[in-house]
Every structure is written in C-alpha cells, then in structure tokens.
Design a protein around this motif. Structure first.
Motif, PDB file in Angstrom:
ATOM      1  N   MET A 119       0.823  -1.198   0.000  1.00  0.00           N
ATOM      2  CA  MET A 119       0.000   0.000   0.000  1.00  0.00           C
ATOM      3  C   MET A 119       0.861   1.253   0.000  1.00  0.00           C
ATOM      4  N   GLU A 120       1.923   1.269   0.794  1.00  0.00           N
ATOM      5  CA  GLU A 120       2.776   2.452   0.884  1.00  0.00           C
ATOM      6  C   GLU A 120       3.512   2.709  -0.436  1.00  0.00           C
ATOM      7  N   GLU A 121       3.842   1.640  -1.142  1.00  0.00           N
ATOM      8  CA  GLU A 121       4.533   1.805  -2.422  1.00  0.00           C
ATOM      9  C   GLU A 121       3.644   2.521  -3.426  1.00  0.00           C
ATOM     10  N   LYS A 169       4.428   6.029  -5.425  1.00  0.00           N
ATOM     11  CA  LYS A 169       4.363   6.126  -6.882  1.00  0.00           C
ATOM     12  C   LYS A 169       3.461   7.281  -7.305  1.00  0.00           C
ATOM     13  N   VAL A 170       2.323   7.423  -6.617  1.00  0.00           N
ATOM     14  CA  VAL A 170       1.403   8.511  -6.942  1.00  0.00           C
ATOM     15  C   VAL A 170       2.058   9.858  -6.638  1.00  0.00           C
ATOM     16  N   MET A 171       2.744   9.953  -5.514  1.00  0.00           N
ATOM     17  CA  MET A 171       3.422  11.205  -5.161  1.00  0.00           C
ATOM     18  C   MET A 171       4.532  11.526  -6.153  1.00  0.00           C
TER      19      MET A 171
END
Length: 50
Positions: A1-3, A7-9
């Motif tokens: 989830m954190e990855e 990626k979105v950021m």
C-alpha cells in the motif's frame, strides 16, 4: 500500500515539474512576442493619424 502512495506522489511531482517548465516556456514566448509587437508599433507611430 505504501509503495502505491509513493508512486502517486512521484507521478504528481513529475507532472508539476513538467507543467512548470511548459508554463515558463509559454510565458517567455508570449513576452518576446509582446515586446516585438510593441517595438513595431513604436517604430510606426509616425504613420498613425487620428
């Protein structure tokens, strides 16, 4: 989830940089065109009659 968040950021940051560069180029181009147009008007102001 954190990855996925990272990626979105990262994508958002890259898009901001690209948009900034494009806006800078458009601004400089518009400024140059306005200066050229203004100089042409100043050079031909003797031909203007009201």
């Amino acid at each position: 989830m954190e990855e996925k968040v990272y990626k979105v950021m990262g994508g958002a940051g890259a898009m901001n940089i690209v948009l900034g560069v494009v806006m800078l180029v458009v601004g400089v181009t518009a400024g140059v065109l306005l200066i050229i147009g203004g100089s042409k008007l100043v050079n031909k102001r003797t031909m203007l009659t009201f």
